[in-house]
Design an enzyme around this catalytic site. Structure first.
Site, PDB file in Angstrom:
ATOM      1  N   THR A  45       0.805  -1.220   0.000  1.00  0.00           N
ATOM      2  CA  THR A  45       0.000   0.000   0.000  1.00  0.00           C
ATOM      3  C   THR A  45       0.840   1.274   0.000  1.00  0.00           C
ATOM      4  OG1 THR A  45      -0.143  -0.168   2.405  1.00  0.00           O
ATOM      5  CG2 THR A  45      -1.961  -1.098   1.139  1.00  0.00           C
ATOM      6  N   HIS A  50       6.732   0.028   7.351  1.00  0.00           N
ATOM      7  CA  HIS A  50       7.053   0.874   8.486  1.00  0.00           C
ATOM      8  C   HIS A  50       7.451   0.000   9.679  1.00  0.00           C
ATOM      9  CE1 HIS A  50       3.125  -0.088  10.231  1.00  0.00           C
ATOM     10  NE2 HIS A  50       2.563   0.247   9.078  1.00  0.00           N
ATOM     11  N   HIS A  53       5.788  -3.174  10.964  1.00  0.00           N
ATOM     12  CA  HIS A  53       5.976  -4.464  10.297  1.00  0.00           C
ATOM     13  C   HIS A  53       7.200  -5.215  10.828  1.00  0.00           C
ATOM     14  CE1 HIS A  53       3.727  -2.268   6.998  1.00  0.00           C
ATOM     15  NE2 HIS A  53       3.021  -3.383   7.106  1.00  0.00           N
ATOM     16  N   LYS A  87      -9.142  -1.080  10.285  1.00  0.00           N
ATOM     17  CA  LYS A  87      -9.411   0.150   9.541  1.00  0.00           C
ATOM     18  C   LYS A  87     -10.852   0.594   9.776  1.00  0.00           C
ATOM     19  CE  LYS A  87      -5.402  -0.141   7.279  1.00  0.00           C
ATOM     20  NZ  LYS A  87      -4.938  -1.423   7.803  1.00  0.00           N
ATOM     21  N   ARG A  91     -10.323   1.185   2.251  1.00  0.00           N
ATOM     22  CA  ARG A  91      -9.006   1.539   1.720  1.00  0.00           C
ATOM     23  C   ARG A  91      -9.129   1.967   0.259  1.00  0.00           C
ATOM     24  NH1 ARG A  91      -4.484  -2.900   2.321  1.00  0.00           N
ATOM     25  NH2 ARG A  91      -4.275  -2.011   4.401  1.00  0.00           N
ATOM     26  N   GLN A 180      -6.852 -14.283   1.651  1.00  0.00           N
ATOM     27  CA  GLN A 180      -5.754 -14.592   2.563  1.00  0.00           C
ATOM     28  C   GLN A 180      -5.743 -16.077   2.925  1.00  0.00           C
ATOM     29  OE1 GLN A 180      -5.151 -11.866   5.814  1.00  0.00           O
ATOM     30  NE2 GLN A 180      -3.995 -13.347   7.020  1.00  0.00           N
ATOM     31  N   ASP A 201      -4.085  -9.066  15.176  1.00  0.00           N
ATOM     32  CA  ASP A 201      -5.311  -8.694  14.472  1.00  0.00           C
ATOM     33  C   ASP A 201      -5.580  -9.598  13.269  1.00  0.00           C
ATOM     34  OD1 ASP A 201      -3.115  -7.701  13.072  1.00  0.00           O
ATOM     35  OD2 ASP A 201      -4.188  -5.944  12.330  1.00  0.00           O
ATOM     36  N   LYS A 236       0.443   3.911  19.792  1.00  0.00           N
ATOM     37  CA  LYS A 236       0.675   2.836  18.838  1.00  0.00           C
ATOM     38  C   LYS A 236       2.134   2.823  18.431  1.00  0.00           C
ATOM     39  CE  LYS A 236      -1.186   0.805  14.614  1.00  0.00           C
ATOM     40  NZ  LYS A 236      -2.177   0.931  13.520  1.00  0.00           N
ATOM     41  N   LYS A 239       4.243   5.055  15.474  1.00  0.00           N
ATOM     42  CA  LYS A 239       3.578   6.276  15.060  1.00  0.00           C
ATOM     43  C   LYS A 239       4.162   7.450  15.837  1.00  0.00           C
ATOM     44  CE  LYS A 239       0.498   4.618  12.168  1.00  0.00           C
ATOM     45  NZ  LYS A 239       0.453   4.989  10.752  1.00  0.00           N
ATOM     46  N   THR A 240       4.531   8.507  15.123  1.00  0.00           N
ATOM     47  CA  THR A 240       5.044   9.704  15.769  1.00  0.00           C
ATOM     48  C   THR A 240       4.230  10.897  15.292  1.00  0.00           C
ATOM     49  OG1 THR A 240       6.610  10.285  14.018  1.00  0.00           O
ATOM     50  CG2 THR A 240       7.367   8.699  15.676  1.00  0.00           C
TER      51      THR A 240
END
Length: 425
Positions: A45, A50, A53, A87, A91, A180, A201, A236, A239-240
């Site tokens: 995506t 990031h 992962h 989400k 998407r 999947q 998840d 999380k 995340k910044t």
């Protein structure tokens, strides 16, 4: 005393990777015989993965180190559909050309953590477009879709949570679970894959794949998930305020990546050393025991070791040295992130008749502010320095000749630790 027979599960257990497993005893036996072939899927995506992962990538790394065979599955096919897990919104459907470009851009990260080749334990990199793209939809519904209960699918978190929040779940996303599960079955048939790993998840999707394998006659399949990480403060992981912590250097410099780990909260240092470095556990225990100001030394070790895994030892040590010079010696280091700025007469200084740029324009151009209004707000906070001088006037002008002579750039700083060299062209 070891909890498991296999090295693989013992390593994952002591380092904090394990959240759920479909059958610990069966998987442990398989791992002890070094017969695990496991995959993790990564959708395409964005042009980079990031740091969120990274935990599953490390699971693949430890699998290979303990004698198993890892598979990194690129989601060239599933990205066309979109995973609804976690989400709130549908998407955006990406063009196939963008998906393919993203796929190529993220492949290189895995070379840092896995060894690829033709030997028994060498990693494979696959793309599920290989078997998903040619599918005949009617045949797929008949051969695969008939094994799925809509009632059961609606109880899965990926669907249930979206519906409970009254958020739309598109029909194409609803199909993601089928695809999947089918990925797992196809890799079992083609490559002998017997384990799927992923974040917690993904549990519902993974066990659905196990069930589909049973119905379609594969060998026994297994599921193993890792926790979805949050920091000690509940934020999380990865995340910044500036956004995602990217793994590709084109999206985030090695220096900024080092700084992300250096800024780890005190309560997370030991946990992150276990998850995101390959340091021995006894060495981690010593670092974890540090208290007070000494915990900063453990953070530097974490930052350097995590950066070395991704970007190489040389860049990691250069980032550490740049930080040391900048924050401990107070000098401008040439290894700081550098941003080029086209320097010409601009609307904010045209009445002066000479080439200069305002402090707010310099801050925005450095990337430390997202807009001129954001730059003005940060300057008003008293948090901005240019060439080590505090800035209070956002309209203050700087000429090209005021650059630091050692680097030929402006040293632009926001807060204590965000520093960029802005080089006028």
């Amino acid at each position: 005393m070891a909890k498991f027979t296999s090295d693989f599960l013992n390593v994952l257990d002591e380092r904090g990777f394990i959240h759920q497993c479909s059958d610990f005893a069966g998987l442990d036996t398989l791992a002890d015989r070094r017969e695990i072939i496991a995959y993790v899927g990564y959708d395409c995506t964005a042009p980079s993965l990031h740091v969120g992962h990274l935990i599953s990538i490390m699971m693949l790394h430890w699998l290979q180190q303990s004698g198993g065979k890892p598979i990194a599955l690129m989601g060239g096919g599933t990205t066309r559909v979109g995973d609804p897990s976690g989400k709130d919104e549908t998407r955006r459907i990406l063009p196939i050309e963008t998906i393919d470009a993203n796929k190529e851009a993220i492949k290189g990260v895995f070379l840092r953590f896995l060894k690829f080749g033709s030997r028994r334990t060498d990693a494979l990199m696959l793309d599920n477009a290989e078997w998903l793209a040619p599918l005949n939809y009617i045949d797929f519904l008949r051969d695969v879709g008939r094994h799925f209960s809509v009632n059961r699918m609606l109880t899965m978190d990926s669907a249930k949570l979206r519906l409970e929040r009254d958020q739309e779940l598109s029909f194409i996303e609803f199909n993601y679970m089928l695809l999947q599960a089918y990925d797992f079955v196809e890799q079992a048939k083609r490559y002998g894959c017997n384990l799927q790993m992923g974040g917690s998840d993904q549990w519902g999707n993974i066990v659905t794949g196990i069930d589909l394998g049973r119905r379609m006659g594969t060998h026994q399949l297994y599921a193993l998930t890792c926790p979805l990480l949050t920091t000690s403060s509940g934020a999380k992981m990865g995340k910044t305020a500036a956004g995602a912590v990217w793994l590709n250097e084109q999206q985030l410099s090695a220096y900024d990546y080092w700084q992300f780990w250096r800024n780890t909260e005190d309560g997370d240092v030991g946990r992150f050393l276990k998850l995101f470095t390959t340091l021995p556990m006894d060495e981690i225990a010593k670092l974890e025991a540090l208290e007070g100001a000494e915990i900063n030394e453990a953070k530097k070790v974490l930052a350097t070791e995590a950066t070395a895994l991704l970007h190489g030892r040389e860049k990691a040590e250069a980032a550490a040295e740049a930080a040391r010079k900048t924050f401990e010696q107070g000098v401008t280091a040439k290894d700081l992130p550098t941003v080029d700025m086209v320097w010409s007469a601009a609307e904010d200084n045209s009445e002066h008749g000479w080439e200069a740029r305002s402090a707010e324009a310099i801050l925005r151009a450095s990337g430390l502010a997202s807009s001129l209004s954001d730059a003005r707000r940060k300057i008003a906070e008293g948090a901005v320095k240019i060439n080590d001088e505090p800035i209070s006037d956002s309209k203050r002008l700087f000429g090209k000749g005021q650059v630091d002579q050692g680097t030929g750039a402006f040293k632009v700083q926001y807060g204590k630790k965000k520093i960029v060299l802005l080089k006028p062209l």
